[in-house]
Design a protein around this motif. Structure first.
Motif, mmCIF file in Angstrom:
data_model
loop_
_atom_site.group_PDB
_atom_site.id
_atom_site.type_symbol
_atom_site.label_atom_id
_atom_site.label_comp_id
_atom_site.label_asym_id
_atom_site.label_seq_id
_atom_site.Cartn_x
_atom_site.Cartn_y
_atom_site.Cartn_z
ATOM 1 N N GLU A 78 0.830 -1.209 0.000
ATOM 2 C CA GLU A 78 0.000 0.000 0.000
ATOM 3 C C GLU A 78 0.862 1.255 0.000
ATOM 4 O OE1 GLU A 78 -4.038 -1.246 2.375
ATOM 5 O OE2 GLU A 78 -2.175 -1.140 3.538
ATOM 6 N N GLN B 234 2.417 2.118 -3.290
ATOM 7 C CA GLN B 234 1.452 2.612 -4.274
ATOM 8 C C GLN B 234 1.013 4.062 -4.023
ATOM 9 O OE1 GLN B 234 0.440 0.921 -7.033
ATOM 10 N NE2 GLN B 234 1.959 -0.579 -6.425
ATOM 11 N N ASP C 75 0.588 7.948 -4.072
ATOM 12 C CA ASP C 75 0.883 8.996 -5.043
ATOM 13 C C ASP C 75 1.311 10.265 -4.318
ATOM 14 O OD1 ASP C 75 0.221 7.517 -7.307
ATOM 15 O OD2 ASP C 75 -1.889 8.063 -7.182
#
Length: 108
Positions: free
Chosen positions: A14, A17, A19
């Motif tokens: 998580e 990932q 951004d």
């Protein structure tokens, strides 16, 4: 600034990932060094509202901290799009935190 530790730590997948700019703060509510750095963090993070701040209550056997090889608290891991860009261990002043935040909080 996030003032409370996450009740459940995110998985490494998580975190990878995420951004944009993020700050992982590894520590413990009972750690004196962690409590001492809170005012420095608050001051530096006030200048970077785009930075996601995730406080992780670390301990032996906690997977996320082990994946980042955290050994001392607080350890601050500065991420850009889920990738480590800088790291500070037990920072003593806000200027080091500000410099690291400036590395990850860049308008695109």
């Amino acid at each position: 600034m996030n003032g409370t530790y996450a009740p459940i730590e995110p998985s490494r997948a998580e975190v990878d990932q995420l951004d944009g700019p993020s700050l992982l703060e590894f520590g413990s509510p009972s750690c004196g060094h962690c409590r001492a750095v809170q005012s420095l963090l608050a001051s530096a993070l006030a200048e970077h509202p785009r930075v996601r701040h995730i406080k992780i209550a670390d301990a032996s056997g906690r997977l996320l901290g082990r994946s980042y090889k955290v050994r001392l608290w607080p350890t601050l891991v500065f991420l850009t799009d889920g990738r480590e860009a800088a790291r500070l261990v037990r920072p003593g002043d806000a200027s080091a935190i500000r410099k690291s935040l400036a590395l990850i909080d860049v308008e695109k």
